[in-house]
Design a protein around this motif. Structure first.
Motif, PDB file in Angstrom:
ATOM      1  N   ILE A   1      -1.968   2.826  -8.456  1.00 54.49           N
ATOM      2  CA  ILE A   1      -2.497   4.010  -7.769  1.00 54.49           C
ATOM      3  C   ILE A   1      -3.959   4.224  -8.139  1.00 54.49           C
ATOM      4  CG2 ILE A   1      -2.299   6.519  -7.586  1.00 54.49           C
ATOM      5  CD1 ILE A   1       0.737   6.176  -7.942  1.00 54.49           C
ATOM      6  N   LYS A   2      -4.292   4.016  -9.409  1.00 55.28           N
ATOM      7  CA  LYS A   2      -5.684   4.143  -9.851  1.00 55.28           C
ATOM      8  C   LYS A   2      -6.578   3.149  -9.107  1.00 55.28           C
ATOM      9  CE  LYS A   2      -6.021   4.497 -14.272  1.00 55.28           C
ATOM     10  NZ  LYS A   2      -6.160   4.181 -15.736  1.00 55.28           N
ATOM     11  N   ASP A   3      -6.080   1.920  -8.949  1.00 54.17           N
ATOM     12  CA  ASP A   3      -6.827   0.908  -8.198  1.00 54.17           C
ATOM     13  C   ASP A   3      -7.011   1.330  -6.743  1.00 54.17           C
ATOM     14  OD1 ASP A   3      -7.012  -0.658 -10.442  1.00 54.17           O
ATOM     15  OD2 ASP A   3      -5.360  -2.006  -9.894  1.00 54.17           O
ATOM     16  N   ALA A   4      -5.962   1.934  -6.178  1.00 52.61           N
ATOM     17  CA  ALA A   4      -6.057   2.391  -4.789  1.00 52.61           C
ATOM     18  C   ALA A   4      -7.126   3.456  -4.641  1.00 52.61           C
ATOM     19  CB  ALA A   4      -4.703   2.922  -4.309  1.00 52.61           C
TER      20      ALA A   4
ATOM     21  N   GLY B   1       1.585   0.057  10.040  1.00 49.88           N
ATOM     22  CA  GLY B   1       0.840  -0.935   9.284  1.00 49.88           C
ATOM     23  C   GLY B   1       0.241  -2.003  10.161  1.00 49.88           C
ATOM     24  N   SER B   2      -0.670  -2.746   9.559  1.00 54.74           N
ATOM     25  CA  SER B   2      -1.321  -3.874  10.217  1.00 54.74           C
ATOM     26  C   SER B   2      -1.343  -5.037   9.237  1.00 54.74           C
ATOM     27  CB  SER B   2      -2.738  -3.497  10.640  1.00 54.74           C
ATOM     28  OG  SER B   2      -3.422  -4.607  11.162  1.00 54.74           O
ATOM     29  N   LEU B   3      -0.855  -6.188   9.653  1.00 55.76           N
ATOM     30  CA  LEU B   3      -0.809  -7.385   8.812  1.00 55.76           C
ATOM     31  C   LEU B   3      -0.078  -7.119   7.491  1.00 55.76           C
ATOM     32  CD1 LEU B   3      -4.480  -8.660   9.367  1.00 55.76           C
ATOM     33  CD2 LEU B   3      -2.396  -9.388  10.552  1.00 55.76           C
ATOM     34  N   GLY B   4       0.984  -6.315   7.578  1.00 58.30           N
ATOM     35  CA  GLY B   4       1.827  -6.076   6.425  1.00 58.30           C
ATOM     36  C   GLY B   4       1.352  -5.005   5.471  1.00 58.30           C
ATOM     37  N   THR B   5       0.251  -4.339   5.798  1.00 53.77           N
ATOM     38  CA  THR B   5      -0.311  -3.316   4.920  1.00 53.77           C
ATOM     39  C   THR B   5      -0.323  -1.976   5.633  1.00 53.77           C
ATOM     40  OG1 THR B   5      -1.714  -4.934   3.802  1.00 53.77           O
ATOM     41  CG2 THR B   5      -2.348  -2.623   3.596  1.00 53.77           C
TER      42      THR B   5
ATOM     43  N   GLY C   1       0.798  -1.223   0.000  1.00 55.10           N
ATOM     44  CA  GLY C   1       0.000   0.000   0.000  1.00 55.10           C
ATOM     45  C   GLY C   1       0.823   1.261   0.000  1.00 55.10           C
ATOM     46  N   VAL C   2       2.169   1.112   0.031  1.00 53.27           N
ATOM     47  CA  VAL C   2       3.062   2.262  -0.131  1.00 53.27           C
ATOM     48  C   VAL C   2       3.432   2.302  -1.613  1.00 53.27           C
ATOM     49  CG1 VAL C   2       5.236   3.352   0.522  1.00 53.27           C
ATOM     50  CG2 VAL C   2       3.926   2.049   2.216  1.00 53.27           C
TER      51      VAL C   2
END
Length: 413
Positions: free
Chosen positions: A139-142, A216-220, A126-127
Protein backbone atom coordinates in the motif's frame (compact mmCIF):
# COMPACT_ATOMS: atom_id res chain seq x y z
CA UNK A 1 5.15 -41.44 19.29
CA UNK A 2 5.18 -37.66 19.69
CA UNK A 3 6.38 -35.85 22.79
CA UNK A 4 3.32 -34.46 24.59
CA UNK A 5 5.18 -32.37 27.15
CA UNK A 6 5.52 -29.15 25.13
CA UNK A 7 3.39 -26.05 25.43
CA UNK A 8 2.51 -25.08 21.86
CA UNK A 9 1.24 -21.73 20.59
CA UNK A 10 -0.25 -21.61 17.10
CA UNK A 11 0.01 -18.09 15.72
CA UNK A 12 3.26 -16.10 15.93
CA UNK A 13 1.38 -12.84 16.35
CA UNK A 14 1.40 -10.21 19.08
CA UNK A 15 -0.88 -12.50 21.10
CA UNK A 16 1.32 -15.52 20.47
CA UNK A 17 4.55 -13.72 21.34
CA UNK A 18 3.06 -12.20 24.49
CA UNK A 19 1.75 -15.62 25.54
CA UNK A 20 5.25 -17.08 25.21
CA UNK A 21 6.62 -14.18 27.25
CA UNK A 22 3.94 -14.57 29.92
CA UNK A 23 4.56 -18.32 30.25
CA UNK A 24 8.23 -17.71 30.89
CA UNK A 25 7.50 -14.86 33.32
CA UNK A 26 5.08 -17.14 35.18
CA UNK A 27 7.90 -19.62 35.67
CA UNK A 28 7.19 -22.23 33.00
CA UNK A 29 10.58 -23.72 32.10
CA UNK A 30 9.51 -26.58 29.82
CA UNK A 31 9.53 -26.91 26.05
CA UNK A 32 7.76 -23.94 24.45
CA UNK A 33 7.03 -23.85 20.71
CA UNK A 34 5.65 -20.81 18.86
CA UNK A 35 4.48 -21.53 15.30
CA UNK A 36 3.70 -18.88 12.69
CA UNK A 37 2.76 -18.98 9.00
CA UNK A 38 4.45 -15.66 8.23
CA UNK A 39 8.19 -15.46 7.65
CA UNK A 40 8.42 -12.36 9.87
CA UNK A 41 8.97 -12.74 13.59
CA UNK A 42 5.98 -11.53 15.68
CA UNK A 43 5.07 -7.88 15.18
CA UNK A 44 2.35 -5.43 16.14
CA UNK A 45 -0.31 -4.53 13.59
CA UNK A 46 -1.51 -1.00 14.54
CA UNK A 47 1.55 0.68 12.93
CA UNK A 48 0.69 -0.99 9.62
CA UNK A 49 -2.20 1.45 9.10
CA UNK A 50 -0.64 4.31 11.06
CA UNK A 51 3.00 5.28 11.63
CA UNK A 52 4.68 2.54 9.57
CA UNK A 53 2.34 3.07 6.61
CA UNK A 54 3.05 6.81 6.73
CA UNK A 55 6.80 6.29 6.93
CA UNK A 56 7.05 7.70 10.46
CA UNK A 57 7.93 4.41 12.18
CA UNK A 58 10.93 2.32 11.15
CA UNK A 59 10.33 -1.34 10.40
CA UNK A 60 12.33 -2.43 13.45
CA UNK A 61 9.86 -0.60 15.70
CA UNK A 62 6.95 -2.88 14.84
CA UNK A 63 8.41 -6.10 16.27
CA UNK A 64 7.29 -7.45 19.64
CA UNK A 65 10.76 -8.69 20.66
CA UNK A 66 14.32 -8.37 19.36
CA UNK A 67 15.48 -11.29 17.16
CA UNK A 68 17.59 -12.84 19.90
CA UNK A 69 14.82 -12.78 22.53
CA UNK A 70 13.29 -16.09 21.45
CA UNK A 71 16.50 -18.11 21.71
CA UNK A 72 17.49 -16.36 24.93
CA UNK A 73 14.19 -17.40 26.52
CA UNK A 74 14.13 -20.92 25.15
CA UNK A 75 11.26 -20.29 22.74
CA UNK A 76 11.36 -22.56 19.68
CA UNK A 77 10.11 -20.04 17.09
CA UNK A 78 9.07 -21.74 13.86
CA UNK A 79 8.30 -19.22 11.15
CA UNK A 80 6.93 -19.91 7.68
CA UNK A 81 5.23 -22.96 9.14
CA UNK A 82 1.53 -23.68 8.71
CA UNK A 83 -0.49 -25.86 11.07
CA UNK A 84 -2.91 -27.79 8.89
CA UNK A 85 -4.79 -29.89 11.46
CA UNK A 86 -5.47 -30.22 15.16
CA UNK A 87 -6.24 -33.55 16.82
CA UNK A 88 -7.32 -33.07 20.46
CA UNK A 89 -7.50 -36.79 21.34
CA UNK A 90 -3.77 -37.55 21.07
CA UNK A 91 -2.88 -33.88 21.77
CA UNK A 92 -1.23 -33.33 18.40
CA UNK A 93 -1.07 -30.73 15.65
CA UNK A 94 -0.11 -31.52 12.07
CA UNK A 95 2.25 -29.24 10.17
CA UNK A 96 2.21 -28.51 6.45
CA UNK A 97 5.10 -30.91 5.83
CA UNK A 98 3.04 -33.74 7.31
CA UNK A 99 4.96 -33.97 10.57
CA UNK A 100 3.04 -34.16 13.83
CA UNK A 101 3.81 -32.25 16.99
CA UNK A 102 2.54 -33.22 20.42
CA UNK A 103 1.45 -30.80 23.09
CA UNK A 104 0.53 -30.77 26.76
CA UNK A 105 -1.30 -27.44 26.51
CA UNK A 106 -2.20 -25.58 23.32
CA UNK A 107 -2.99 -21.91 22.70
CA UNK A 108 -4.70 -20.87 19.46
CA UNK A 109 -3.73 -17.31 18.55
CA UNK A 110 -4.59 -17.68 14.88
CA UNK A 111 -5.95 -14.14 14.49
CA UNK A 112 -8.14 -13.11 11.59
CA UNK A 113 -8.08 -12.45 7.85
CA UNK A 114 -9.47 -9.55 5.81
CA UNK A 115 -12.95 -10.11 4.48
CA UNK A 116 -12.78 -10.30 0.68
CA UNK A 117 -14.86 -8.09 -1.58
CA UNK A 118 -17.33 -10.38 -3.39
CA UNK A 119 -17.61 -8.54 -6.70
CA UNK A 120 -16.30 -9.07 -10.24
CA UNK A 121 -12.77 -7.76 -10.67
CA UNK A 122 -11.78 -8.26 -7.03
CA UNK A 123 -8.81 -10.40 -8.10
CA UNK A 124 -7.23 -7.71 -10.30
CA UNK A 125 -3.73 -6.48 -9.59
CA UNK A 126 -3.81 -3.26 -7.59
CA UNK A 127 -6.65 -4.43 -5.33
CA UNK A 128 -5.05 -4.29 -1.89
CA UNK A 129 -5.93 -5.53 1.59
CA UNK A 130 -4.18 -4.71 4.86
CA UNK A 131 -3.25 -7.38 7.38
CA UNK A 132 0.47 -8.12 7.12
CA UNK A 133 3.58 -5.96 7.02
CA UNK A 134 3.98 -6.96 3.36
CA UNK A 135 0.45 -5.65 2.72
CA UNK A 136 1.42 -2.36 4.33
CA UNK A 137 4.54 -2.19 2.15
CA UNK A 138 2.44 -2.74 -0.98
CA UNK A 139 0.00 0.00 0.00
CA UNK A 140 2.89 2.36 0.79
CA UNK A 141 4.34 1.63 -2.65
CA UNK A 142 0.95 2.34 -4.22
CA UNK A 143 0.83 5.73 -2.52
CA UNK A 144 4.18 6.63 -4.07
CA UNK A 145 3.04 5.87 -7.61
CA UNK A 146 -0.74 6.42 -7.62
CA UNK A 147 -2.51 9.71 -8.04
CA UNK A 148 -6.01 8.39 -7.29
CA UNK A 149 -6.91 5.74 -4.71
CA UNK A 150 -10.35 4.35 -3.87
CA UNK A 151 -10.90 2.93 -0.38
CA UNK A 152 -13.83 0.53 -0.05
CA UNK A 153 -15.16 0.54 3.51
CA UNK A 154 -15.17 3.37 6.06
CA UNK A 155 -14.22 1.37 9.12
CA UNK A 156 -11.07 1.95 11.15
CA UNK A 157 -8.71 0.40 8.59
CA UNK A 158 -10.37 2.19 5.68
CA UNK A 159 -10.27 5.59 7.37
CA UNK A 160 -6.71 5.20 8.64
CA UNK A 161 -5.42 4.20 5.21
CA UNK A 162 -7.37 7.08 3.66
CA UNK A 163 -5.67 9.48 6.08
CA UNK A 164 -2.26 8.00 5.21
CA UNK A 165 -3.00 8.37 1.50
CA UNK A 166 -3.96 12.02 1.90
CA UNK A 167 -0.75 12.61 3.91
CA UNK A 168 1.11 11.18 0.89
CA UNK A 169 -0.66 13.65 -1.41
CA UNK A 170 -2.91 11.12 -3.10
CA UNK A 171 -6.50 11.89 -4.15
CA UNK A 172 -8.82 9.63 -2.14
CA UNK A 173 -12.40 8.48 -2.58
CA UNK A 174 -13.92 6.46 0.27
CA UNK A 175 -16.97 4.31 -0.48
CA UNK A 176 -19.24 3.15 2.35
CA UNK A 177 -22.56 1.30 2.29
CA UNK A 178 -23.81 2.82 5.55
CA UNK A 179 -25.09 6.37 5.99
CA UNK A 180 -21.98 7.36 7.97
CA UNK A 181 -18.49 5.98 8.58
CA UNK A 182 -18.16 3.85 11.71
CA UNK A 183 -21.92 4.07 12.19
CA UNK A 184 -22.29 0.64 13.76
CA UNK A 185 -19.35 1.20 16.12
CA UNK A 186 -19.98 4.79 17.23
CA UNK A 187 -23.60 5.59 16.46
CA UNK A 188 -24.87 8.55 14.48
CA UNK A 189 -23.90 11.26 16.96
CA UNK A 190 -20.17 10.48 16.99
CA UNK A 191 -19.80 8.96 13.51
CA UNK A 192 -20.57 12.37 12.01
CA UNK A 193 -17.32 13.68 13.54
CA UNK A 194 -15.32 11.28 11.36
CA UNK A 195 -17.31 12.09 8.23
CA UNK A 196 -16.57 15.78 8.73
CA UNK A 197 -12.92 15.07 9.55
CA UNK A 198 -12.22 13.28 6.29
CA UNK A 199 -14.14 15.71 4.13
CA UNK A 200 -12.25 18.59 5.77
CA UNK A 201 -9.04 16.88 4.64
CA UNK A 202 -10.14 16.58 1.04
CA UNK A 203 -11.50 13.04 0.95
CA UNK A 204 -14.35 12.39 -1.47
CA UNK A 205 -16.52 10.50 1.00
CA UNK A 206 -19.47 8.77 -0.64
CA UNK A 207 -21.98 7.23 1.74
CA UNK A 208 -24.91 4.91 1.16
CA UNK A 209 -23.28 3.45 -1.96
CA UNK A 210 -22.58 -0.11 -3.04
CA UNK A 211 -19.72 -1.42 -5.13
CA UNK A 212 -20.89 -3.54 -8.07
CA UNK A 213 -17.64 -4.18 -9.90
CA UNK A 214 -13.94 -3.37 -10.01
CA UNK A 215 -12.88 -2.57 -13.55
CA UNK A 216 -9.48 -3.20 -15.04
CA UNK A 217 -7.21 -3.03 -18.05
CA UNK A 218 -4.57 -5.67 -18.83
CA UNK A 219 -5.22 -7.36 -15.51
CA UNK A 220 -4.77 -4.25 -13.36
CA UNK A 221 -7.54 -2.34 -11.61
CA UNK A 222 -8.40 1.03 -13.08
CA UNK A 223 -11.69 1.91 -11.46
CA UNK A 224 -14.76 1.08 -9.42
CA UNK A 225 -18.31 0.84 -10.72
CA UNK A 226 -21.15 1.43 -8.26
CA UNK A 227 -24.56 -0.22 -8.31
CA UNK A 228 -26.11 2.95 -9.74
CA UNK A 229 -23.70 2.82 -12.70
CA UNK A 230 -21.34 5.54 -11.50
CA UNK A 231 -17.69 4.83 -12.33
CA UNK A 232 -14.75 6.16 -10.29
CA UNK A 233 -11.21 6.09 -11.69
CA UNK A 234 -8.55 4.52 -9.50
CA UNK A 235 -4.86 3.63 -9.75
CA UNK A 236 -5.30 1.36 -6.72
CA UNK A 237 -8.20 0.09 -4.62
CA UNK A 238 -7.82 -0.60 -0.91
CA UNK A 239 -10.48 -2.87 0.58
CA UNK A 240 -11.32 -2.59 4.27
CA UNK A 241 -14.68 -4.29 4.77
CA UNK A 242 -13.98 -6.13 8.00
CA UNK A 243 -12.15 -9.24 9.10
CA UNK A 244 -13.05 -12.88 9.64
CA UNK A 245 -11.65 -14.87 12.60
CA UNK A 246 -9.40 -17.75 11.55
CA UNK A 247 -11.41 -20.56 13.13
CA UNK A 248 -10.83 -23.28 10.52
CA UNK A 249 -8.44 -25.36 12.62
CA UNK A 250 -10.67 -25.16 15.67
CA UNK A 251 -13.87 -25.93 13.82
CA UNK A 252 -12.40 -28.93 12.02
CA UNK A 253 -11.19 -30.28 15.37
CA UNK A 254 -14.64 -30.04 16.95
CA UNK A 255 -14.14 -26.98 19.16
CA UNK A 256 -17.20 -24.81 19.69
CA UNK A 257 -17.10 -21.92 17.23
CA UNK A 258 -19.49 -18.99 16.83
CA UNK A 259 -18.05 -15.70 15.56
CA UNK A 260 -14.69 -16.90 16.83
CA UNK A 261 -13.56 -19.71 19.08
CA UNK A 262 -15.80 -19.79 22.15
CA UNK A 263 -13.99 -19.55 25.47
CA UNK A 264 -14.77 -18.92 29.11
CA UNK A 265 -13.31 -16.02 31.11
CA UNK A 266 -10.09 -18.04 31.56
CA UNK A 267 -9.80 -18.32 27.76
CA UNK A 268 -10.39 -22.08 27.89
CA UNK A 269 -12.12 -23.50 24.83
CA UNK A 270 -14.73 -26.26 24.85
CA UNK A 271 -11.93 -28.86 24.63
CA UNK A 272 -9.71 -29.40 27.70
CA UNK A 273 -6.09 -28.36 27.21
CA UNK A 274 -6.84 -25.92 24.40
CA UNK A 275 -7.07 -22.14 24.86
CA UNK A 276 -7.64 -19.18 22.53
CA UNK A 277 -6.61 -15.52 22.68
CA UNK A 278 -6.63 -12.40 20.54
CA UNK A 279 -8.81 -11.68 17.49
CA UNK A 280 -9.95 -15.28 17.21
CA UNK A 281 -11.33 -15.63 20.77
CA UNK A 282 -15.00 -15.01 21.47
CA UNK A 283 -14.51 -14.91 25.22
CA UNK A 284 -16.91 -14.62 28.13
CA UNK A 285 -16.33 -11.25 29.80
CA UNK A 286 -17.24 -11.20 33.52
CA UNK A 287 -17.77 -7.43 33.62
CA UNK A 288 -20.12 -7.43 30.64
CA UNK A 289 -21.69 -10.80 31.54
CA UNK A 290 -21.55 -11.96 27.94
CA UNK A 291 -19.17 -13.22 25.30
CA UNK A 292 -17.44 -10.67 23.09
CA UNK A 293 -14.82 -10.88 20.39
CA UNK A 294 -12.61 -7.79 20.28
CA UNK A 295 -10.51 -7.18 17.18
CA UNK A 296 -8.13 -4.68 18.71
CA UNK A 297 -4.53 -4.46 19.84
CA UNK A 298 -5.24 -4.26 23.58
CA UNK A 299 -6.83 -7.72 23.63
CA UNK A 300 -3.91 -9.26 21.79
CA UNK A 301 -1.56 -7.53 24.22
CA UNK A 302 -3.25 -8.45 27.50
CA UNK A 303 -5.30 -11.62 27.00
CA UNK A 304 -2.17 -13.83 26.73
CA UNK A 305 -1.31 -13.14 30.37
CA UNK A 306 -4.63 -14.67 31.42
CA UNK A 307 -4.22 -17.55 28.99
CA UNK A 308 -0.71 -18.29 30.27
CA UNK A 309 -1.86 -18.43 33.88
CA UNK A 310 -4.79 -20.65 32.97
CA UNK A 311 -2.52 -22.97 30.98
CA UNK A 312 -0.41 -23.35 34.12
CA UNK A 313 -3.46 -24.22 36.21
CA UNK A 314 -3.56 -20.92 38.08
CA UNK A 315 -6.51 -18.67 38.81
CA UNK A 316 -7.08 -16.12 36.07
CA UNK A 317 -9.96 -14.28 34.43
CA UNK A 318 -9.83 -11.72 31.64
CA UNK A 319 -12.02 -8.79 32.66
CA UNK A 320 -10.15 -5.73 31.38
CA UNK A 321 -12.33 -2.94 30.01
CA UNK A 322 -12.14 -3.16 26.19
CA UNK A 323 -9.88 -0.49 24.70
CA UNK A 324 -8.72 0.69 21.28
CA UNK A 325 -7.24 3.79 19.70
CA UNK A 326 -6.94 5.49 16.33
CA UNK A 327 -4.93 8.31 14.78
CA UNK A 328 -6.22 10.12 11.70
CA UNK A 329 -4.76 13.45 10.52
CA UNK A 330 -4.70 15.71 13.57
CA UNK A 331 -7.27 13.61 15.44
CA UNK A 332 -6.15 11.12 18.04
CA UNK A 333 -8.68 9.13 20.02
CA UNK A 334 -9.00 6.40 22.62
CA UNK A 335 -12.13 4.35 23.28
CA UNK A 336 -12.74 2.41 26.48
CA UNK A 337 -15.78 0.26 27.19
CA UNK A 338 -18.35 -1.55 25.11
CA UNK A 339 -21.54 -0.02 23.69
CA UNK A 340 -23.19 -2.17 21.07
CA UNK A 341 -25.79 -0.85 18.59
CA UNK A 342 -29.13 -0.47 20.34
CA UNK A 343 -27.53 -1.13 23.70
CA UNK A 344 -27.40 2.50 24.87
CA UNK A 345 -30.04 5.20 25.24
CA UNK A 346 -27.99 8.40 25.53
CA UNK A 347 -24.76 9.99 24.31
CA UNK A 348 -23.28 12.74 26.47
CA UNK A 349 -20.57 15.08 25.16
CA UNK A 350 -18.01 16.90 27.29
CA UNK A 351 -15.87 19.55 25.59
CA UNK A 352 -15.84 21.12 22.11
CA UNK A 353 -17.04 18.71 19.44
CA UNK A 354 -16.56 21.25 16.65
CA UNK A 355 -12.92 21.75 17.60
CA UNK A 356 -12.50 17.97 17.92
CA UNK A 357 -11.44 18.20 21.55
CA UNK A 358 -14.06 16.33 23.51
CA UNK A 359 -15.10 13.17 25.31
CA UNK A 360 -18.20 11.25 24.28
CA UNK A 361 -19.92 8.93 26.74
CA UNK A 362 -22.42 6.21 25.83
CA UNK A 363 -24.93 5.51 28.62
CA UNK A 364 -27.76 3.12 29.38
CA UNK A 365 -30.14 3.98 32.21
CA UNK A 366 -27.66 6.52 33.55
CA UNK A 367 -24.70 4.12 33.58
CA UNK A 368 -21.60 4.74 31.47
CA UNK A 369 -21.01 1.89 29.04
CA UNK A 370 -18.14 3.47 27.13
CA UNK A 371 -16.22 6.67 26.67
CA UNK A 372 -14.15 8.04 23.80
CA UNK A 373 -11.65 10.84 24.33
CA UNK A 374 -10.70 12.84 21.24
CA UNK A 375 -7.53 14.97 21.46
CA UNK A 376 -7.90 14.96 25.26
CA UNK A 377 -5.39 12.80 27.08
CA UNK A 378 -4.73 11.04 30.38
CA UNK A 379 -8.41 10.29 30.99
CA UNK A 380 -8.57 6.63 29.99
CA UNK A 381 -8.19 5.29 33.53
CA UNK A 382 -11.05 7.35 35.03
CA UNK A 383 -13.25 6.51 32.04
CA UNK A 384 -12.54 2.82 32.56
CA UNK A 385 -13.29 3.23 36.28
CA UNK A 386 -16.69 4.74 35.42
CA UNK A 387 -17.43 1.84 33.08
CA UNK A 388 -16.29 -0.74 35.61
CA UNK A 389 -18.29 0.80 38.48
CA UNK A 390 -21.67 0.29 36.81
CA UNK A 391 -22.95 3.23 38.88
CA UNK A 392 -25.44 5.79 37.73
CA UNK A 393 -23.90 9.20 37.18
CA UNK A 394 -25.15 12.78 37.15
CA UNK A 395 -25.18 13.48 33.41
CA UNK A 396 -24.96 17.26 33.96
CA UNK A 397 -21.67 16.78 35.78
CA UNK A 398 -20.57 14.21 33.23
CA UNK A 399 -20.93 16.87 30.52
CA UNK A 400 -19.13 19.57 32.50
CA UNK A 401 -15.37 19.80 31.70
CA UNK A 402 -14.82 21.58 35.01
CA UNK A 403 -15.92 18.50 36.97
CA UNK A 404 -13.11 15.91 37.25
CA UNK A 405 -14.21 12.58 35.87
CA UNK A 406 -12.75 10.87 38.94
CA UNK A 407 -15.18 12.75 41.20
CA UNK A 408 -18.21 11.30 39.41
CA UNK A 409 -17.60 7.96 41.06
CA UNK A 410 -17.98 9.57 44.47
CA UNK A 411 -20.97 11.66 43.40
CA UNK A 412 -22.82 8.84 41.67
CA UNK A 413 -26.54 8.87 42.16
Amino acid sequence: MTDNSAYVIVGASLAGAKAAQALREEGFDGSLILIGEESERPYERPPLSKGYLMGKDAREQIYVHPPQWYAEHGVDLRLGTAVTALDPAPHEVTLADGSRLGYAELLLATGSSPRRLPVPGADLDGVLYLRTVQDSDRIKDAFSSASRVVVVGAGWIGLETAAAARAAGVEVTVLERAELPLLRVLGREVAQVFADLHRDHGVDLRLGVQVAELTGSLGTVDGVRLSDGTRIDADAVIVGVGIVPNTGLAQAAGLQVDNGILTDERLRTSVPGIYAAGDVANAFHPLLDRRIRVEHWANALHQPQTAARAMLGREAAYDRVPYFFSDQYDLGMEYAGYAEPGGYDQVVFRGDVGAREFIAFWLARGRVLAGMNVNIWDVTEPIQALVRSGQQVDTRKLADPQVPIESLLHNAE
